[in-house]
Design an enzyme around this catalytic site. Sequence first.
Site, short mmCIF file in Angstrom:
data_model
loop_
_atom_site.label_atom_id
_atom_site.label_comp_id
_atom_site.label_asym_id
_atom_site.label_seq_id
_atom_site.Cartn_x
_atom_site.Cartn_y
_atom_site.Cartn_z
CB THR A 100 13.74 4.66 13.19
OG1 THR A 100 14.02 5.94 13.76
CG2 THR A 100 14.82 3.67 13.55
CB CYS A 115 -9.14 -5.30 0.81
SG CYS A 115 -7.38 -5.56 0.90
CB SER A 153 3.81 -6.44 -0.45
OG SER A 153 3.38 -6.65 0.88
CB THR A 187 -0.94 -0.01 1.24
OG1 THR A 187 -1.73 -1.20 1.16
CG2 THR A 187 -1.84 1.20 1.27
C1 LIG Z 1 -2.14 -6.25 -5.99
C2 LIG Z 1 -1.97 -5.72 -4.61
N1 LIG Z 1 -1.48 -4.49 -4.43
C3 LIG Z 1 -1.28 -3.96 -3.21
C4 LIG Z 1 -1.58 -4.67 -2.07
C5 LIG Z 1 -1.34 -4.07 -0.73
O1 LIG Z 1 -0.19 -4.63 -0.15
P1 LIG Z 1 0.05 -4.57 1.43
O2 LIG Z 1 -0.90 -5.52 2.05
O3 LIG Z 1 1.48 -5.00 1.60
O4 LIG Z 1 -0.15 -3.15 1.85
C6 LIG Z 1 -2.11 -5.97 -2.20
C7 LIG Z 1 -2.50 -6.75 -1.00
O5 LIG Z 1 -3.42 -7.53 -1.02
C8 LIG Z 1 -2.29 -6.51 -3.51
O6 LIG Z 1 -2.78 -7.74 -3.68
#
Ligand SMILES: Cc1ncc(COP(=O)(O)O)c(C=O)c1O
Length: 378
Positions: free
Chosen positions: A236, A325, A198, A70
């Site tokens: 940090t 989500c 990520s 994110t």
């Molecule tokens: C395609 C995609 N982008 C971004 C994210 C967000 O990543 P994070 O959970 O590390 O913030 C996700 C998480 O499900 C994802 O599947």
Amino acid sequence: MLYLDNSATTPVHPEVIKVMEDVLKKHYGNPSSLHQKGVESEKLLETSRKIVAQTLEVDKEEIVFTSGGTEGDNLAIKGIAFRYQNRGKHIITSQIEHPAVKESCRFLEQFGFSVTYLPVDKQGLIDPQMLKSSIRDDTILVSIMHVNNEVGTIQPIQDLGAILKEYPRIFFHVDGVQGYAKVPLKLKEWGIDLYTVSGHKINGPKGVGALYVRNGIALLPQMSGGGQEGGLRSGTENVPGIAGFAKACQIAREISVINWEKLSKLRKYCINMLKEKNPAVIINGPEEEHVSPYILNISIPGLRGEVLVHGLEKEEVLVSTGSACSSKKDIISPVLQAMGIDRETALGSIRVSFSYQTKEEDILIFVDKMSRVVNRLL
Ligand SMILES: Cc1ncc(COP(=O)(O)O)c(C=O)c1O
């Protein structure tokens, strides 16, 4: 328990835990401190950066550590938009992006940016010609995901990049959260300027990730503070998380080709078995080509996704509806909607997602439990 929700998150690899435990216990210094403990942490940070850079075949200086996907997406999109807005205020993205990208674009609309949301076909694919015809004189950024998190579609990033090479003033960001170390990638060759990664999707820790920022690109930082990460990400550094993340990247990259081959076969096997047991099963998204072998999205006509998820949970199989989500809201997935999938099928969809640990035996268990649940519910 059979865990088949690896696109939501993955269990942490034992070697990653070992590295993190060691760093947490011994290397607690602040990388900015001048003394021995600080220098140790600083070294760990830079070694981790080198490892992550190697897995992406880029320079160490092109890696910015973040708190995950994110933040990477936000930093890339808002960072480019606000820094280069004097060149233009038009952004192109797709209708099936993760909220981290989509909402960043929506946020920018409040600041006078205009955004084109490219449609996709029934497979979730963007037409490169559509991208070309959407480019305007004031376009500054194109942000397209590598692999879709709900249906697994792999976008034609190489073709999109080839088009964008004719427009050197437009930056190309790719959300690689579901693609990195899982499906083929040639960052430099394909003309990608920014790429989000990520940790927790590759058996690393949560709350840590990286953004690749091509040398020569200046982003407007989203966080003001002590100027860490070359001024792009103050605060940090999460040294244990970063060290664990680097270990996860290394392992994931080493096994990525073997996994691709193994999971491609298993995914196909899973589809065939599901069809055999229940000929009405619908595969949402591509069946074989242009798809990540880690993700399978299916619907059973007449059954709601959440009912299936809970039914499977009773059988000790964990999957999800759409993306984690949006799975708690009773709305149909915007991704499936954009793909033109009808409401009933979309409401019935579940996502099964695999990992390097998934075995043939797991597929057999899943298919068996699935048919048991379907027979009970229908
Ligand atoms: C395609 C995609 N982008 C971004 C994210 C967000 O990543 P994070 O959970 O590390 O913030 C996700 C998480 O499900 C994802 O599947």
